[in-house]
Design a protein around this motif. Structure first.
Motif, PDB file in Angstrom:
ATOM      1  N   VAL A 122     -40.400 -27.966 118.430  1.00 14.60           N
ATOM      2  CA  VAL A 122     -39.114 -27.272 118.568  1.00 14.60           C
ATOM      3  C   VAL A 122     -38.601 -26.900 117.183  1.00 14.60           C
ATOM      4  CG1 VAL A 122     -38.518 -28.473 120.727  1.00 14.60           C
ATOM      5  CG2 VAL A 122     -37.775 -29.420 118.536  1.00 14.60           C
ATOM      6  N   ASP A 123     -37.677 -25.932 117.151  1.00 11.31           N
ATOM      7  CA  ASP A 123     -37.102 -25.470 115.878  1.00 11.31           C
ATOM      8  C   ASP A 123     -35.782 -26.147 115.533  1.00 11.31           C
ATOM      9  OD1 ASP A 123     -39.203 -23.667 115.645  1.00 11.31           O
ATOM     10  OD2 ASP A 123     -38.120 -22.088 116.704  1.00 11.31           O
ATOM     11  N   GLY A 124     -35.134 -26.758 116.510  1.00 10.61           N
ATOM     12  CA  GLY A 124     -33.836 -27.380 116.260  1.00 10.61           C
ATOM     13  C   GLY A 124     -33.376 -28.129 117.493  1.00 10.61           C
ATOM     14  N   ALA A 125     -32.222 -28.811 117.377  1.00 15.34           N
ATOM     15  CA  ALA A 125     -31.757 -29.685 118.455  1.00 15.34           C
ATOM     16  C   ALA A 125     -30.271 -29.511 118.722  1.00 15.34           C
ATOM     17  CB  ALA A 125     -32.054 -31.141 118.106  1.00 15.34           C
ATOM     18  N   ILE A 126     -29.896 -29.753 119.979  1.00 14.97           N
ATOM     19  CA  ILE A 126     -28.493 -29.820 120.383  1.00 14.97           C
ATOM     20  C   ILE A 126     -28.223 -31.225 120.884  1.00 14.97           C
ATOM     21  CG2 ILE A 126     -26.722 -28.975 121.978  1.00 14.97           C
ATOM     22  CD1 ILE A 126     -28.157 -26.298 122.034  1.00 14.97           C
ATOM     23  N   LEU A 127     -27.204 -31.862 120.338  1.00 12.37           N
ATOM     24  CA  LEU A 127     -26.792 -33.197 120.782  1.00 12.37           C
ATOM     25  C   LEU A 127     -25.576 -33.053 121.683  1.00 12.37           C
ATOM     26  CD1 LEU A 127     -27.082 -35.220 117.442  1.00 12.37           C
ATOM     27  CD2 LEU A 127     -28.864 -34.608 119.077  1.00 12.37           C
ATOM     28  N   LEU A 140     -31.168 -36.596 111.592  1.00 13.06           N
ATOM     29  CA  LEU A 140     -31.247 -35.139 111.480  1.00 13.06           C
ATOM     30  C   LEU A 140     -30.644 -34.652 110.165  1.00 13.06           C
ATOM     31  CD1 LEU A 140     -30.244 -34.246 115.138  1.00 13.06           C
ATOM     32  CD2 LEU A 140     -32.469 -33.806 114.087  1.00 13.06           C
ATOM     33  N   LYS A 141     -29.530 -35.246 109.782  1.00 20.43           N
ATOM     34  CA  LYS A 141     -28.858 -34.874 108.537  1.00 20.43           C
ATOM     35  C   LYS A 141     -29.743 -35.208 107.330  1.00 20.43           C
ATOM     36  CE  LYS A 141     -25.091 -33.856 106.045  1.00 20.43           C
ATOM     37  NZ  LYS A 141     -24.523 -32.489 105.965  1.00 20.43           N
ATOM     38  N   ALA A 142     -30.313 -36.396 107.315  1.00 16.53           N
ATOM     39  CA  ALA A 142     -31.131 -36.831 106.180  1.00 16.53           C
ATOM     40  C   ALA A 142     -32.384 -35.966 106.023  1.00 16.53           C
ATOM     41  CB  ALA A 142     -31.521 -38.301 106.350  1.00 16.53           C
ATOM     42  N   ASN A 143     -32.937 -35.497 107.143  1.00 19.76           N
ATOM     43  CA  ASN A 143     -34.168 -34.710 107.098  1.00 19.76           C
ATOM     44  C   ASN A 143     -33.918 -33.205 107.092  1.00 19.76           C
ATOM     45  OD1 ASN A 143     -36.698 -36.627 107.438  1.00 19.76           O
ATOM     46  ND2 ASN A 143     -35.067 -37.474 108.706  1.00 19.76           N
ATOM     47  N   GLU A 144     -32.635 -32.820 107.089  1.00 17.83           N
ATOM     48  CA  GLU A 144     -32.230 -31.414 106.991  1.00 17.83           C
ATOM     49  C   GLU A 144     -32.828 -30.549 108.101  1.00 17.83           C
ATOM     50  OE1 GLU A 144     -33.144 -30.147 103.001  1.00 17.83           O
ATOM     51  OE2 GLU A 144     -31.454 -31.251 102.150  1.00 17.83           O
ATOM     52  N   TYR A 145     -32.857 -31.098 109.310  1.00 20.05           N
ATOM     53  CA  TYR A 145     -33.311 -30.323 110.461  1.00 20.05           C
ATOM     54  C   TYR A 145     -32.135 -29.528 111.034  1.00 20.05           C
ATOM     55  CZ  TYR A 145     -37.684 -32.975 110.695  1.00 20.05           C
ATOM     56  OH  TYR A 145     -38.912 -33.520 110.416  1.00 20.05           O
ATOM     57  N   PRO A 146     -32.369 -28.332 111.551  1.00 15.60           N
ATOM     58  CA  PRO A 146     -31.282 -27.567 112.180  1.00 15.60           C
ATOM     59  C   PRO A 146     -30.822 -28.269 113.465  1.00 15.60           C
ATOM     60  CG  PRO A 146     -33.179 -26.150 111.705  1.00 15.60           C
ATOM     61  CD  PRO A 146     -33.633 -27.561 111.532  1.00 15.60           C
ATOM     62  N   PHE A 147     -29.533 -28.482 113.598  1.00 18.44           N
ATOM     63  CA  PHE A 147     -29.008 -29.054 114.836  1.00 18.44           C
ATOM     64  C   PHE A 147     -27.530 -28.727 114.958  1.00 18.44           C
ATOM     65  CE2 PHE A 147     -27.813 -32.323 111.843  1.00 18.44           C
ATOM     66  CZ  PHE A 147     -26.700 -32.975 112.381  1.00 18.44           C
ATOM     67  N   ASP A 158     -18.325 -31.661 108.143  1.00 18.99           N
ATOM     68  CA  ASP A 158     -18.776 -30.277 107.969  1.00 18.99           C
ATOM     69  C   ASP A 158     -20.031 -29.945 108.774  1.00 18.99           C
ATOM     70  OD1 ASP A 158     -16.691 -29.751 106.199  1.00 18.99           O
ATOM     71  OD2 ASP A 158     -17.859 -30.442 104.466  1.00 18.99           O
ATOM     72  N   LEU A 159     -20.443 -30.828 109.664  1.00 21.39           N
ATOM     73  CA  LEU A 159     -21.604 -30.543 110.505  1.00 21.39           C
ATOM     74  C   LEU A 159     -21.353 -29.324 111.369  1.00 21.39           C
ATOM     75  CD1 LEU A 159     -22.864 -33.915 112.049  1.00 21.39           C
ATOM     76  CD2 LEU A 159     -23.925 -32.563 110.245  1.00 21.39           C
ATOM     77  N   SER A 312     -28.387 -20.387 113.163  1.00 19.92           N
ATOM     78  CA  SER A 312     -28.681 -21.188 111.963  1.00 19.92           C
ATOM     79  C   SER A 312     -30.188 -21.303 111.732  1.00 19.92           C
ATOM     80  CB  SER A 312     -28.051 -22.576 112.085  1.00 19.92           C
ATOM     81  OG  SER A 312     -28.732 -23.380 113.030  1.00 19.92           O
ATOM     82  N   ILE A 313     -30.984 -21.260 112.805  1.00 14.09           N
ATOM     83  CA  ILE A 313     -32.440 -21.296 112.668  1.00 14.09           C
ATOM     84  C   ILE A 313     -32.949 -19.976 112.091  1.00 14.09           C
ATOM     85  CG2 ILE A 313     -34.607 -21.332 113.971  1.00 14.09           C
ATOM     86  CD1 ILE A 313     -33.176 -23.265 115.952  1.00 14.09           C
ATOM     87  N   ARG A 314     -32.424 -18.871 112.601  1.00  8.93           N
ATOM     88  CA  ARG A 314     -32.897 -17.548 112.172  1.00  8.93           C
ATOM     89  C   ARG A 314     -32.381 -17.161 110.793  1.00  8.93           C
ATOM     90  NH1 ARG A 314     -32.186 -14.160 117.891  1.00  8.93           N
ATOM     91  NH2 ARG A 314     -34.198 -14.769 118.796  1.00  8.93           N
ATOM     92  N   ASN A 315     -31.166 -17.613 110.464  1.00 12.02           N
ATOM     93  CA  ASN A 315     -30.556 -17.247 109.176  1.00 12.02           C
ATOM     94  C   ASN A 315     -30.002 -18.496 108.501  1.00 12.02           C
ATOM     95  OD1 ASN A 315     -30.682 -14.199 109.593  1.00 12.02           O
ATOM     96  ND2 ASN A 315     -29.458 -14.813 111.353  1.00 12.02           N
TER      97      ASN A 315
END
Length: 343
Positions: A122-127, A140-147, A158-159, A312-315
């Protein structure tokens, strides 16, 4: 025989690279060309090889939704069904698929997220939930994954997040009961570690304070977002020496349990106890009596969360994009709260 990109390109009168750009939603491809190519793909029954495509584009065009508890329990609440409907609708319109994963604990949720994102599935996650201390958000924050978070985070204000102003919504719901003369108002809450429970409790307390009323601990009951929690709360409230005459309830499904408990104990709503809850799910106006509820725009919460994540994934480096989206709420006043406080 499998249809290839070259076959589609030949039929459309374009180059194979143009077909590839259409598949990747390249901004330089005109809408007319893109639609023509996609129509021909459908006519010819062409389906792209997503694994090969992801190796080239470095994206999967798939997002995941992380459920905060086992799915069989979660789907007992129609709130999550409507939330996911909004997520899936917008994702599909953007050309993305949605993968749903769950865990019975925070540790299992972190493992699921790690497996999906590190495995490039997957490219990102929704919690769907925001907790006060959340190991999934930390990971997710520590690994800089889009979510994107549905709710808010005190630790990371600021998430990227989508939310309702739950404090104001609870304030408005409580004030509605106060305008009918209620002074003894109770609160049926959700799990105390969830930000939505905390914010709605604060809004309830602020409305009482502004009206010169006291927030009494014995009139606050915590539980889960399940009908049984509301049912159990009634046994507690109705055995108090001085019971509330009105209740603010954290969720419609919990409110249905409250209605069932009051009915079995012989109390009438709203004559004996007035109630108002949150989410305005489709069954609210069909209950007996019809349930007053705060409409928080569940579908829009999911739709906006999906849209914000995909953007956020695309841009990823786009400037000036908001990090927090607030969906407006409104009171849907029905029979369950339309009665003056009993004398």
């Amino acid at each position: 025989m499998n249809v290839t990109i070259k076959d589609v390109a030949k039929r459309a009168g374009v180059s194979p690279s143009t077909v590839s750009r259409v598949l990747s939603n390249h901004p330089r491809i005109s809408r007319e060309t893109s639609q023509k190519v996609r129509d021909i793909m459908e006519e010819m029954g062409y389906h792209p090889n997503m694994m090969a495509k992801s190796l080239v584009s470095k994206t999967t065009e798939t997002i995941c939704v992380i459920l905060p508890k086992p799915a069989e329990e979660l789907f007992l609440n129609l709130f999550f069904m409507e939330l996911i409907r909004g997520i899936v609708t917008q994702a599909n319109r953007s050309g993305y698929d949605v993968l749903i994963s769950s865990g019975g604990s925070e540790k299992e949720e972190v493992e699921a997220v790690s497996r999906l994102l590190n495995g490039r599935r997957v490219d990102g996650a929704i919690l769907l939930y925001s907790r006060q201390d959340d190991a999934v958000v930390d990971y997710l924050k520590a690994n800089e994954y889009p979510f994107v978070l549905i709710g808010r985070s005190e630790k990371y204000p600021d998430l990227l997040s989508v939310d309702t102003d739950n404090l104001q919504a609870a304030y408005d719901a409580t004030k509605h009961l106060i305008t009918f003369g209620h002074e003894r108002i109770g609160f049926v809450s959700g799990p105390p570690n969830l930000m939505v429970s905390q914010d709605r409790l604060k809004g309830y307390g602020q409305a009482l304070a502004d009206a010169g009323l006291t927030m009494r601990k014995e009139w606050i009951v915590e539980g889960e977002f399940l009908q049984e929690s509301g049912y159990r709360a009634m046994s507690f409230f109705m055995n108090l020496p001085e019971r509330p005459t009105a209740l603010v309830i954290v969720d419609d499904i919990v409110a249905f349990g409250v209605l069932r408990g009051l009915n079995e104990l012989g109390y009438k709503v709203p004559q004996d106890v007035s109630i108002i809850s949150f989410n305005n799910i489709s069954l609210s106006e069909l209950s007996n009596p019809p349930l007053s509820s705060v409409d928080i725009g569940i579908y829009n919460l999911g739709y906006t969360a999906s849209q914000a994540l995909i953007q956020s994934i695309r841009n990823p480096n786009e400037k000036g994009r908001p990090s927090r989206y607030i969906i407006p709420h409104r009171l849907m006043i029905r029979e369950s709260s339309m009665h003056s406080a009993p004398k």
